[in-house]
Design a protein around this motif. Structure first.
Motif, PDB file in Angstrom:
ATOM      1  N   LYS A 100      15.694  69.410 -35.499  1.00 15.80           N
ATOM      2  CA  LYS A 100      16.759  69.042 -34.556  1.00 15.80           C
ATOM      3  C   LYS A 100      16.490  69.629 -33.172  1.00 15.80           C
ATOM      4  O   LYS A 100      16.668  68.955 -32.151  1.00 15.80           O
ATOM      5  CB  LYS A 100      18.108  69.522 -35.079  1.00 15.80           C
ATOM      6  CG  LYS A 100      18.581  68.804 -36.329  1.00 15.80           C
ATOM      7  CD  LYS A 100      19.858  69.447 -36.864  1.00 15.80           C
ATOM      8  CE  LYS A 100      20.268  68.801 -38.185  1.00 15.80           C
ATOM      9  NZ  LYS A 100      21.448  69.465 -38.785  1.00 15.80           N
ATOM     10  N   ARG A 154      13.571  67.658 -31.481  1.00 16.36           N
ATOM     11  CA  ARG A 154      13.969  66.320 -31.035  1.00 16.36           C
ATOM     12  C   ARG A 154      14.789  66.393 -29.755  1.00 16.36           C
ATOM     13  O   ARG A 154      14.560  65.615 -28.818  1.00 16.36           O
ATOM     14  CB  ARG A 154      14.759  65.627 -32.143  1.00 16.36           C
ATOM     15  CG  ARG A 154      13.905  65.124 -33.305  1.00 16.36           C
ATOM     16  CD  ARG A 154      14.776  64.567 -34.405  1.00 16.36           C
ATOM     17  NE  ARG A 154      13.968  64.061 -35.530  1.00 16.36           N
ATOM     18  CZ  ARG A 154      14.463  63.740 -36.712  1.00 16.36           C
ATOM     19  NH1 ARG A 154      15.782  63.861 -36.946  1.00 16.36           N
ATOM     20  NH2 ARG A 154      13.674  63.288 -37.671  1.00 16.36           N
ATOM     21  N   ASP A 185      12.392  67.632 -26.858  1.00 16.40           N
ATOM     22  CA  ASP A 185      11.350  66.671 -26.479  1.00 16.40           C
ATOM     23  C   ASP A 185      11.938  65.464 -25.766  1.00 16.40           C
ATOM     24  O   ASP A 185      11.288  64.869 -24.895  1.00 16.40           O
ATOM     25  CB  ASP A 185      10.585  66.217 -27.724  1.00 16.40           C
ATOM     26  CG  ASP A 185       9.708  67.320 -28.307  1.00 16.40           C
ATOM     27  OD1 ASP A 185       9.436  68.301 -27.582  1.00 16.40           O
ATOM     28  OD2 ASP A 185       9.296  67.198 -29.477  1.00 16.40           O
ATOM     29  N   GLU A 186      13.155  65.107 -26.118  1.00 16.01           N
ATOM     30  CA  GLU A 186      13.779  63.937 -25.512  1.00 16.01           C
ATOM     31  C   GLU A 186      14.114  64.161 -24.043  1.00 16.01           C
ATOM     32  O   GLU A 186      13.924  63.270 -23.204  1.00 16.01           O
ATOM     33  CB  GLU A 186      15.049  63.566 -26.276  1.00 16.01           C
ATOM     34  CG  GLU A 186      15.768  62.342 -25.721  1.00 16.01           C
ATOM     35  CD  GLU A 186      17.019  61.997 -26.497  1.00 16.01           C
ATOM     36  OE1 GLU A 186      17.850  61.237 -25.980  1.00 16.01           O
ATOM     37  OE2 GLU A 186      17.180  62.511 -27.637  1.00 16.01           O
ATOM     38  N   THR A 243       3.654  68.044 -34.291  1.00 13.96           N
ATOM     39  CA  THR A 243       4.470  67.495 -33.202  1.00 13.96           C
ATOM     40  C   THR A 243       3.913  67.908 -31.835  1.00 13.96           C
ATOM     41  O   THR A 243       4.095  67.184 -30.852  1.00 13.96           O
ATOM     42  CB  THR A 243       5.928  67.946 -33.330  1.00 13.96           C
ATOM     43  OG1 THR A 243       5.996  69.395 -33.363  1.00 13.96           O
ATOM     44  CG2 THR A 243       6.551  67.383 -34.606  1.00 13.96           C
ATOM     45  N   GLN A 248       3.129  65.149 -29.018  1.00 15.10           N
ATOM     46  CA  GLN A 248       3.664  65.234 -27.664  1.00 15.10           C
ATOM     47  C   GLN A 248       2.542  65.185 -26.627  1.00 15.10           C
ATOM     48  O   GLN A 248       2.681  64.558 -25.579  1.00 15.10           O
ATOM     49  CB  GLN A 248       4.465  66.534 -27.486  1.00 15.10           C
ATOM     50  CG  GLN A 248       5.848  66.494 -28.107  1.00 15.10           C
ATOM     51  CD  GLN A 248       6.721  65.431 -27.469  1.00 15.10           C
ATOM     52  OE1 GLN A 248       7.057  64.425 -28.087  1.00 15.10           O
ATOM     53  NE2 GLN A 248       7.105  65.654 -26.217  1.00 15.10           N
TER      54      GLN A 248
END
Length: 316
Positions: free
Chosen positions: A261, A264, A267-268, A309, A313
């Motif tokens: 969580k 996410r 990164d958003e 991840t 990215q």
């Protein structure tokens, strides 16, 4: 180095037994910036003789003069050298060597710089004239001299010097309420870098947290007011149980879902913060294992998540 550092701390009775002649030394400062504006009043409070100072700029000289009215402002740096026994070169790190080289020293002098990372070789010009040389670096933030002065008591002073002069500097540190730590030759850059992780870099981490709070409408003051109790609690937990036992959080307890969580959300909207989060979380993993709350299989799962991840990215 911890064992060597512990052995390097002098016994209090040894320092108390030193000659009171140290208190009669005439102390001078070349450079009147924030370090001098902290140390000079600290020495004066300890009834030491801060006799003279010099600074190229008028503003800093006036600020130091207002803090030590008994000290004599000089118009040239050499005048401080000529009138004092112990001279602190509280100038920028890069200026230590050229300033030292530009002055005439005698065997009676004791010459000190306050840089954490600069080796004593920067003072070789004074040493070649017979002067004793040393380093005296308080592990303290000097952003505000008033705050730094009140925070000196109990802080560690990294000291490097030879023979009797090392003991003199240790005595000087204890006279202002600090804890002297004798540094071996050649480790100053590593020693100084270590302080950045709990000084300037910590402020950068606080800014990361504050910026996230600002993204949902909070002010810097709101964020800091909320974070300071957490910061104090974290330090208290480490002091009580050590690094591993003092750590909590989702990595230490193996909470993969929460980590996902976090990544996410970061990164958003804040990919750079997400990258920093991954690097710090990876360093949490061995501490969680040491603490006994993170199993080896779950630790491997977390590491794989963070590394996978990170690659994703970087490729996006």
């Amino acid at each position: 180095m911890a064992g060597a550092a512990a052995q390097a701390r002098p016994h209090r009775w040894e320092l108390r037994a030193m000659s009171t002649s140290q208190a009669s030394l005439r102390i001078g400062f070349i450079g009147a910036g924030r370090v001098a504006q902290t140390l000079a009043p600290a020495f004066a409070r300890a009834d030491l003789n801060v006799a003279a100072f010099y600074n190229r700029g008028l503003d800093a000289a006036q600020r130091l003069g207002s803090r030590i009215p008994s000290a004599r402002p000089m118009t040239e740096a050499q005048q401080v050298v000529d009138s004092c026994d112990m001279v602190f070169l509280t100038v920028s790190d890069d200026a230590i060597l050229p300033v030292c080289r530009g002055l005439r020293w005698e065997p009676r002098h004791r010459v000190v710089h306050c840089s954490g990372a600069t080796e004593l070789a920067a003072l070789d010009h004074a040493r070649s004239a017979g002067a004793a040389t040393g380093g005296f670096h308080p592990m303290q933030m000097f952003a505000n001299p008033d705050v730094a002065l009140e925070g000196l008591r109990g802080c560690t002073v990294g000291i490097e010097a030879e023979g009797d002069f090392r003991h003199d500097l240790e005595w000087l540190a204890t006279s202002i309420g600090c804890e002297p730590l004798a540094l071996p030759a050649g480790v100053r850059a590593l020693y100084h870098a270590s302080a950045y992780y709990v000084g300037p870099f910590l402020i950068s981490l606080l800014k990361e947290g504050v910026d996230l709070w600002k993204s949902f409408g909070a002010s810097e003051a709101d964020a800091l007011r909320a974070m300071m109790p957490l910061l104090r609690g974290t330090v208290a937990a480490v002091l009580d149980g050590g690094l591993a036992n003092g750590m909590g959080g989702c990595v230490a307890r193996g909470d993969v879902g929460t980590i996902v969580k976090h990544l996410r959300a970061l990164d958003e909207r804040f990919p750079a913060s997400g990258a920093l989060y991954r690097e710090l979380a990876l360093r949490n993993v061995p501490l969680g294992i040491e603490r006994g709350t993170l199993s080896a299989p779950r630790a491997a799962e977390i590491e794989q998540l963070l590394l996978r991840t990170r690659r994703e990215q970087a490729a996006s």
